[in-house]
Design a protein around this motif. Sequence first.
Motif, PDB file in Angstrom:
ATOM      1  N   MET A   1       9.476  14.321  -9.772  1.00  0.00           N
ATOM      2  CA  MET A   1       9.865  14.220 -11.178  1.00  0.00           C
ATOM      3  C   MET A   1       9.237  15.332 -12.011  1.00  0.00           C
ATOM      4  SD  MET A   1       9.702  10.089 -11.795  1.00  0.00           S
ATOM      5  CE  MET A   1       9.963  10.292 -13.559  1.00  0.00           C
ATOM      6  N   GLN A   2       7.974  15.642 -11.751  1.00  0.00           N
ATOM      7  CA  GLN A   2       7.318  16.724 -12.480  1.00  0.00           C
ATOM      8  C   GLN A   2       7.951  18.072 -12.158  1.00  0.00           C
ATOM      9  OE1 GLN A   2       3.168  16.360 -11.473  1.00  0.00           O
ATOM     10  NE2 GLN A   2       2.753  14.876 -13.074  1.00  0.00           N
ATOM     11  N   ALA A   3       8.342  18.254 -10.889  1.00  0.00           N
ATOM     12  CA  ALA A   3       8.999  19.503 -10.503  1.00  0.00           C
ATOM     13  C   ALA A   3      10.339  19.675 -11.201  1.00  0.00           C
ATOM     14  CB  ALA A   3       9.181  19.537  -8.983  1.00  0.00           C
ATOM     15  N   LEU A   4      10.964  18.545 -11.543  1.00  0.00           N
ATOM     16  CA  LEU A   4      12.258  18.588 -12.247  1.00  0.00           C
ATOM     17  C   LEU A   4      12.088  18.627 -13.764  1.00  0.00           C
ATOM     18  CD1 LEU A   4      14.261  15.986 -10.094  1.00  0.00           C
ATOM     19  CD2 LEU A   4      14.422  18.490 -10.019  1.00  0.00           C
ATOM     20  N   GLY A   5      10.840  18.627 -14.227  1.00  0.00           N
ATOM     21  CA  GLY A   5      10.587  18.739 -15.653  1.00  0.00           C
ATOM     22  C   GLY A   5      10.360  17.428 -16.377  1.00  0.00           C
ATOM     23  N   PHE A   6      10.239  16.334 -15.639  1.00  0.00           N
ATOM     24  CA  PHE A   6      10.005  15.026 -16.258  1.00  0.00           C
ATOM     25  C   PHE A   6       8.515  14.709 -16.260  1.00  0.00           C
ATOM     26  CE2 PHE A   6      14.309  14.798 -14.498  1.00  0.00           C
ATOM     27  CZ  PHE A   6      15.019  14.368 -15.616  1.00  0.00           C
ATOM     28  N   LYS A   7       8.124  13.815 -17.157  1.00  0.00           N
ATOM     29  CA  LYS A   7       6.745  13.368 -17.213  1.00  0.00           C
ATOM     30  C   LYS A   7       6.505  12.297 -16.139  1.00  0.00           C
ATOM     31  CE  LYS A   7       6.038  14.202 -22.150  1.00  0.00           C
ATOM     32  NZ  LYS A   7       5.660  13.594 -23.463  1.00  0.00           N
TER      33      LYS A   7
ATOM     34  N   GLY B   1       0.820  -1.212   0.000  1.00  0.00           N
ATOM     35  CA  GLY B   1       0.000   0.000   0.000  1.00  0.00           C
ATOM     36  C   GLY B   1       0.853   1.261   0.000  1.00  0.00           C
ATOM     37  N   LEU B   2       1.932   1.242   0.789  1.00  0.00           N
ATOM     38  CA  LEU B   2       2.837   2.404   0.802  1.00  0.00           C
ATOM     39  C   LEU B   2       3.492   2.608  -0.558  1.00  0.00           C
ATOM     40  CD1 LEU B   2       4.607   1.919   4.267  1.00  0.00           C
ATOM     41  CD2 LEU B   2       2.945   3.679   3.654  1.00  0.00           C
ATOM     42  N   ALA B   3       3.943   1.494  -1.175  1.00  0.00           N
ATOM     43  CA  ALA B   3       4.584   1.599  -2.483  1.00  0.00           C
ATOM     44  C   ALA B   3       3.619   2.135  -3.531  1.00  0.00           C
ATOM     45  CB  ALA B   3       5.120   0.230  -2.904  1.00  0.00           C
ATOM     46  N   ILE B   4       2.366   1.673  -3.490  1.00  0.00           N
ATOM     47  CA  ILE B   4       1.364   2.144  -4.453  1.00  0.00           C
ATOM     48  C   ILE B   4       1.132   3.645  -4.291  1.00  0.00           C
ATOM     49  CG2 ILE B   4      -1.092   2.010  -5.061  1.00  0.00           C
ATOM     50  CD1 ILE B   4      -0.932  -0.998  -4.372  1.00  0.00           C
ATOM     51  N   GLN B   5       1.078   4.109  -3.051  1.00  0.00           N
ATOM     52  CA  GLN B   5       0.861   5.539  -2.811  1.00  0.00           C
ATOM     53  C   GLN B   5       2.085   6.365  -3.217  1.00  0.00           C
ATOM     54  OE1 GLN B   5      -2.023   7.055  -1.828  1.00  0.00           O
ATOM     55  NE2 GLN B   5      -2.910   5.009  -2.073  1.00  0.00           N
ATOM     56  N   PHE B   6       3.271   5.905  -2.871  1.00  0.00           N
ATOM     57  CA  PHE B   6       4.486   6.658  -3.173  1.00  0.00           C
ATOM     58  C   PHE B   6       4.744   6.737  -4.682  1.00  0.00           C
ATOM     59  CE2 PHE B   6       5.565   6.537   1.265  1.00  0.00           C
ATOM     60  CZ  PHE B   6       6.429   7.607   1.439  1.00  0.00           C
TER      61      PHE B   6
ATOM     62  N   ILE C   1      -0.613  11.358  -7.248  1.00  0.00           N
ATOM     63  CA  ILE C   1      -0.389  11.929  -5.916  1.00  0.00           C
ATOM     64  C   ILE C   1       0.899  11.420  -5.267  1.00  0.00           C
ATOM     65  CG2 ILE C   1      -2.867  12.232  -5.526  1.00  0.00           C
ATOM     66  CD1 ILE C   1      -2.775   9.697  -3.783  1.00  0.00           C
ATOM     67  N   GLY C   2       1.632  10.567  -5.943  1.00  0.00           N
ATOM     68  CA  GLY C   2       2.847   9.998  -5.363  1.00  0.00           C
ATOM     69  C   GLY C   2       3.980  11.000  -5.277  1.00  0.00           C
ATOM     70  N   PRO C   3       4.700  11.036  -4.139  1.00  0.00           N
ATOM     71  CA  PRO C   3       5.833  11.976  -3.993  1.00  0.00           C
ATOM     72  C   PRO C   3       6.895  11.804  -5.070  1.00  0.00           C
ATOM     73  CG  PRO C   3       5.254  10.977  -1.892  1.00  0.00           C
ATOM     74  CD  PRO C   3       4.469  10.251  -2.921  1.00  0.00           C
ATOM     75  N   VAL C   4       7.128  10.561  -5.505  1.00  0.00           N
ATOM     76  CA  VAL C   4       8.164  10.324  -6.512  1.00  0.00           C
ATOM     77  C   VAL C   4       7.833  11.050  -7.808  1.00  0.00           C
ATOM     78  CG1 VAL C   4       9.316   8.570  -7.924  1.00  0.00           C
ATOM     79  CG2 VAL C   4       8.795   8.096  -5.514  1.00  0.00           C
ATOM     80  N   ASN C   5       6.599  10.914  -8.281  1.00  0.00           N
ATOM     81  CA  ASN C   5       6.206  11.570  -9.526  1.00  0.00           C
ATOM     82  C   ASN C   5       6.044  13.073  -9.363  1.00  0.00           C
ATOM     83  OD1 ASN C   5       5.820   9.724 -11.896  1.00  0.00           O
ATOM     84  ND2 ASN C   5       4.635   8.568 -10.388  1.00  0.00           N
TER      85      ASN C   5
END
Length: 305
Positions: A148-154, A131-136, A141-145
């Motif tokens: 990535m979006q803040a750094l200019g990645f899709k 569940g944590l991995a799915i959310q992250f 809404i995942g922090p990882v993405n």
Amino acid sequence: MHNRFLKSFGGYWKYKYLTLLFIPAAVYYFIFHYVPIYGVLIAFKDYKFSLGIMGSPWVGLEHFRDLFALGSFWQVFRNTVTISFYKLAFGFPAPILFALLLNEIRLSFFKKAVQTISYFPHFLSWVVLGGLAIQFLSPSIGPVNIIMQALGFKPIFFLGSTEWFRSVLVVTDIWKELGWGTIVYLAAITGVNPELHEAATVDGANRYHRMRFITLPAMAPVITVMLIFAVGRLVNDDFDQVFNLYNNAVMEVGDVLSTYTYRAGLVNMQYSFSTAVGLFKNIIAFALVLTANALAKKFNEYGLW
């Protein structure tokens, strides 16, 4: 022969209290690991629940022939070996390196804090960690993405991508077992004679040299044994992990032997067929352990026996 038996029995009697502590573990393994071997007969029968194991008709190797004729089985087998190989290549060295790094930490409080934090995921089930991995890793809404979006990645749907799913399995497996796996290696490191390090320091050896020529050789027996076990698990997989993370979009690369057996045995009620799959997997695992142990004994003196 009689004298040898009495001598062996005398040793058990001499340490009778330690033997009593061993008995519960022996009973557990006998009841839950050896008695169920009787059920292997199902793989050679057309098992009917109403008839029982002995009453079901014998079909010999029919289920194995059907198994080997299925293209879907070989796809699942390749997925299992591929994922296990990635875990072996990246996951096996991780606790060794982590143990070496922890051993170099001199601040006791910081070292204990790092150990505690790294051990904690091992005690959580894959239901929680999944569940944590799915959310992250969520693409929305995942922090990882979000990073990535803040750094200019899709954004990437990691758990729905055939390119990324296996990497997620490897990384999350390392995350869960990294700290727990270091316990054995830290125990091996603590067994090194401190005088060896003192003598090496006097001779001008730095930390890297002491790690390479003293610590790592002292860990070699433990590393060899753990590697043999890891090779034996190449055809095994973590059902809880895969079952809680995979979905229809990644079946092509994420379906493994345990999930395949689960669907065949419990969902489709093909008990004999699923037992044949499990027996085939265990035979391959046993052969891999024998081969790995033989190679280990050939190249050094360490091994399981």
